[in-house]
Motif scaffolding. Sequence first.
Motif, PDB file in Angstrom:
ATOM      1  N   TRP A  21       0.803  -1.218   0.000  1.00  0.00           N
ATOM      2  CA  TRP A  21       0.000   0.000   0.000  1.00  0.00           C
ATOM      3  C   TRP A  21       0.841   1.276   0.000  1.00  0.00           C
ATOM      4  CZ3 TRP A  21      -2.742   1.929   5.045  1.00  0.00           C
ATOM      5  CH2 TRP A  21      -3.572   3.026   4.762  1.00  0.00           C
ATOM      6  N   ARG A  22       1.994   1.213   0.708  1.00  0.00           N
ATOM      7  CA  ARG A  22       2.748   2.448   0.917  1.00  0.00           C
ATOM      8  C   ARG A  22       3.945   2.588  -0.033  1.00  0.00           C
ATOM      9  NH1 ARG A  22       0.928   4.378   6.081  1.00  0.00           N
ATOM     10  NH2 ARG A  22      -0.203   2.787   7.231  1.00  0.00           N
ATOM     11  N   LEU A  23       4.005   1.726  -1.052  1.00  0.00           N
ATOM     12  CA  LEU A  23       5.188   1.755  -1.940  1.00  0.00           C
ATOM     13  C   LEU A  23       5.343   3.087  -2.674  1.00  0.00           C
ATOM     14  CD1 LEU A  23       5.268  -1.748  -3.708  1.00  0.00           C
ATOM     15  CD2 LEU A  23       6.490  -0.994  -1.641  1.00  0.00           C
ATOM     16  N   ALA A  24       4.211   3.752  -2.918  1.00  0.00           N
ATOM     17  CA  ALA A  24       4.295   5.015  -3.673  1.00  0.00           C
ATOM     18  C   ALA A  24       4.050   6.207  -2.756  1.00  0.00           C
ATOM     19  CB  ALA A  24       3.290   4.998  -4.820  1.00  0.00           C
ATOM     20  N   GLY A  25       4.315   6.032  -1.448  1.00  0.00           N
ATOM     21  CA  GLY A  25       4.074   7.120  -0.499  1.00  0.00           C
ATOM     22  C   GLY A  25       3.001   6.701   0.485  1.00  0.00           C
ATOM     23  N   SER A  26       3.068   7.267   1.697  1.00  0.00           N
ATOM     24  CA  SER A  26       2.202   6.799   2.768  1.00  0.00           C
ATOM     25  C   SER A  26       0.799   7.391   2.713  1.00  0.00           C
ATOM     26  CB  SER A  26       2.845   7.149   4.110  1.00  0.00           C
ATOM     27  OG  SER A  26       2.793   6.035   4.952  1.00  0.00           O
ATOM     28  N   PRO A  30       2.255  12.554  -0.654  1.00  0.00           N
ATOM     29  CA  PRO A  30       2.966  12.820  -1.906  1.00  0.00           C
ATOM     30  C   PRO A  30       3.878  11.656  -2.299  1.00  0.00           C
ATOM     31  CG  PRO A  30       3.861  14.124  -0.094  1.00  0.00           C
ATOM     32  CD  PRO A  30       2.661  13.415   0.445  1.00  0.00           C
ATOM     33  N   VAL A  31       4.051  11.480  -3.593  1.00  0.00           N
ATOM     34  CA  VAL A  31       4.962  10.443  -4.094  1.00  0.00           C
ATOM     35  C   VAL A  31       6.365  10.799  -3.592  1.00  0.00           C
ATOM     36  CG1 VAL A  31       5.954   9.471  -6.212  1.00  0.00           C
ATOM     37  CG2 VAL A  31       3.527  10.058  -6.109  1.00  0.00           C
ATOM     38  N   PRO A  32       7.134   9.794  -3.090  1.00  0.00           N
ATOM     39  CA  PRO A  32       8.463  10.108  -2.553  1.00  0.00           C
ATOM     40  C   PRO A  32       9.329  10.820  -3.585  1.00  0.00           C
ATOM     41  CG  PRO A  32       7.884   7.796  -2.189  1.00  0.00           C
ATOM     42  CD  PRO A  32       6.805   8.374  -3.041  1.00  0.00           C
ATOM     43  N   VAL A  33      10.182  11.715  -3.084  1.00  0.00           N
ATOM     44  CA  VAL A  33      11.014  12.504  -3.998  1.00  0.00           C
ATOM     45  C   VAL A  33      11.976  11.628  -4.793  1.00  0.00           C
ATOM     46  CG1 VAL A  33      10.945  14.773  -2.881  1.00  0.00           C
ATOM     47  CG2 VAL A  33      12.516  13.024  -2.015  1.00  0.00           C
ATOM     48  N   ASP A  34      12.273  10.434  -4.256  1.00  0.00           N
ATOM     49  CA  ASP A  34      13.201   9.567  -5.000  1.00  0.00           C
ATOM     50  C   ASP A  34      12.458   8.680  -6.007  1.00  0.00           C
ATOM     51  OD1 ASP A  34      11.950   7.742  -3.395  1.00  0.00           O
ATOM     52  OD2 ASP A  34      13.752   6.931  -2.477  1.00  0.00           O
ATOM     53  N   GLY A  35      11.212   9.064  -6.348  1.00  0.00           N
ATOM     54  CA  GLY A  35      10.453   8.296  -7.346  1.00  0.00           C
ATOM     55  C   GLY A  35      10.168   6.900  -6.844  1.00  0.00           C
ATOM     56  N   ASP A  36      10.526   5.890  -7.665  1.00  0.00           N
ATOM     57  CA  ASP A  36      10.231   4.491  -7.327  1.00  0.00           C
ATOM     58  C   ASP A  36      11.210   3.874  -6.338  1.00  0.00           C
ATOM     59  OD1 ASP A  36       8.503   4.851  -9.337  1.00  0.00           O
ATOM     60  OD2 ASP A  36       9.261   3.224 -10.622  1.00  0.00           O
ATOM     61  N   ARG A  37      12.293   4.583  -6.049  1.00  0.00           N
ATOM     62  CA  ARG A  37      13.418   3.934  -5.364  1.00  0.00           C
ATOM     63  C   ARG A  37      13.027   3.338  -4.013  1.00  0.00           C
ATOM     64  NH1 ARG A  37      17.781   5.942  -2.723  1.00  0.00           N
ATOM     65  NH2 ARG A  37      19.333   4.296  -2.550  1.00  0.00           N
ATOM     66  N   THR A  38      12.304   4.124  -3.204  1.00  0.00           N
ATOM     67  CA  THR A  38      11.908   3.626  -1.878  1.00  0.00           C
ATOM     68  C   THR A  38      11.065   2.368  -2.011  1.00  0.00           C
ATOM     69  OG1 THR A  38      11.898   5.862  -1.004  1.00  0.00           O
ATOM     70  CG2 THR A  38      10.645   4.237   0.236  1.00  0.00           C
ATOM     71  N   VAL A 275       2.451  -6.890   6.727  1.00  0.00           N
ATOM     72  CA  VAL A 275       3.235  -5.766   7.231  1.00  0.00           C
ATOM     73  C   VAL A 275       3.407  -4.710   6.136  1.00  0.00           C
ATOM     74  CG1 VAL A 275       4.413  -7.258   8.891  1.00  0.00           C
ATOM     75  CG2 VAL A 275       5.514  -6.739   6.722  1.00  0.00           C
ATOM     76  N   GLY A 276       3.460  -3.438   6.564  1.00  0.00           N
ATOM     77  CA  GLY A 276       3.399  -2.376   5.558  1.00  0.00           C
ATOM     78  C   GLY A 276       4.507  -1.352   5.610  1.00  0.00           C
ATOM     79  N   SER A 277       5.544  -1.586   6.429  1.00  0.00           N
ATOM     80  CA  SER A 277       6.657  -0.627   6.473  1.00  0.00           C
ATOM     81  C   SER A 277       7.383  -0.632   5.128  1.00  0.00           C
ATOM     82  CB  SER A 277       7.645  -1.045   7.572  1.00  0.00           C
ATOM     83  OG  SER A 277       8.834  -0.294   7.475  1.00  0.00           O
ATOM     84  N   VAL A 278       7.947   0.520   4.757  1.00  0.00           N
ATOM     85  CA  VAL A 278       8.785   0.510   3.547  1.00  0.00           C
ATOM     86  C   VAL A 278      10.269   0.593   3.908  1.00  0.00           C
ATOM     87  CG1 VAL A 278       7.029   1.468   2.004  1.00  0.00           C
ATOM     88  CG2 VAL A 278       8.543   3.040   3.233  1.00  0.00           C
ATOM     89  N   GLN A 279      10.566   0.480   5.195  1.00  0.00           N
ATOM     90  CA  GLN A 279      11.975   0.572   5.606  1.00  0.00           C
ATOM     91  C   GLN A 279      12.599  -0.821   5.663  1.00  0.00           C
ATOM     92  OE1 GLN A 279      13.060   3.268   8.687  1.00  0.00           O
ATOM     93  NE2 GLN A 279      11.104   4.359   8.590  1.00  0.00           N
ATOM     94  N   PRO A 280      13.633  -1.067   4.840  1.00  0.00           N
ATOM     95  CA  PRO A 280      14.208  -2.408   4.739  1.00  0.00           C
ATOM     96  C   PRO A 280      14.553  -3.033   6.083  1.00  0.00           C
ATOM     97  CG  PRO A 280      15.117  -1.033   3.022  1.00  0.00           C
ATOM     98  CD  PRO A 280      14.252  -0.136   3.867  1.00  0.00           C
TER      99      PRO A 280
END
Length: 312
Positions: A21-26, A30-38, A275-280
């Motif tokens: 759910w949060r891959l393109a921003g929480s 807004p979409v993360p500034v690093d585009g798809d990277r996160t 689980v929905g965190s985007v932090q590795p």
Amino acid sequence: MESQVLGRSALRVSRMAYGCWRLAGSEGGPVPVDGDRTGRRAVHAALDAGYTFFDLADIYGGGECERIFGGALRERPGIRDGLVIASKCGIRLPDVPVGAPHRYDFSREYIVWSVEQSLRRLGIEALDVLILHRPDYLMDPEEVGGVFGRLRASGKVREFGVSNFTCSQVALLQRAWGNPLVTHQVEVSLRNLGALENGLLDQCLMEGMTPTAWSPLGRGVLGTGALDGMEPVQMERVGRVRAVLDELAEREGVGRTEIALAWLLRHPSRMIPVVGSVQPERIVAMTRALDVSMGREDWYRLLVTGRGERLP
Ligand SMILES: NC(=O)c1ccc[n+]([C@@H]2O[C@H](COP(=O)([O-])OP(=O)(O)OC[C@H]3O[C@@H](n4cnc5c(N)ncnc54)[C@H](OP(=O)(O)O)[C@@H]3O)[C@@H](O)[C@H]2O)c1
């Protein structure tokens, strides 16, 4: 990671799922500034940590999350067959077309169209599981059962599930479809205990459906998420839950979130937390929940703290 069968299907999934759910921003932020990277980094972290069950939806990030996930998959040739990819449909966003309200739509045309768009964005031939996201009040169970049959016959979807349904809505659709619904995705956590009492988890046990738990950390507040914006009573209760989680975490040598997830994993329905965190580092750390074996006393202590009042 340990695996299990999903409902009454032939699909084997990891004991914990990764939610996209949060891959393109929480939460529609807004979409993360690093585009798809996160987003891509998060998917790769989940793959490396052994998650094989991935949860998506057509509307996540307005389609961006499926696109990011599909991009990450293409960076790992040969990996697709070992994964179980679930996506959802049925929610239609407002103003498409202009002036239309936020609504639910289980019509044959809409479901088929939505699945085709998901497959295109993901870059895959078939969804392993299609989940109806929220119950359409105008659902015609026979019509939906018919669409499921056609989607399966065409090879575009293998299995079907539901999310946020009531028990009677599940029963209605189950009867019309005539085959097992393999999963029910429900909101359940130490912050949201409804599914323990409204019969949804009992129904999963009875029907052999695997429940998946959405927002297993209460959208982060059972982790280190900010508590502001909450009613003072809720804030106090979450504070008390965090304190018990911390005490057990210290004893078990894991983090607070792992205990919150272990509490869900302990349920006899073999519930799968999504689980929905985007932090590795968090995606990896949370798999340690599987090493915690939670006793009845600790489980009940957490339940009572989450309820905010003693049991009768
Ligand atoms: N069926 C439905 O209606 C429905 C509804 C909502 C969600 N879902 C599914 O459920 C999945 C999970 O939902 P969710 O993202 O709300 O789950 P969650 O695990 O309850 O919350 C994840 C959020 O908590 C934050 N967080 C704060 N402290 C944390 C910590 N210590 N460890 C881990 N995370 C922490 C994360 O931030 P960081 O990213 O910065 O770590 C992230 O924003 C979704 O991806 C989606 O697949 C389904």
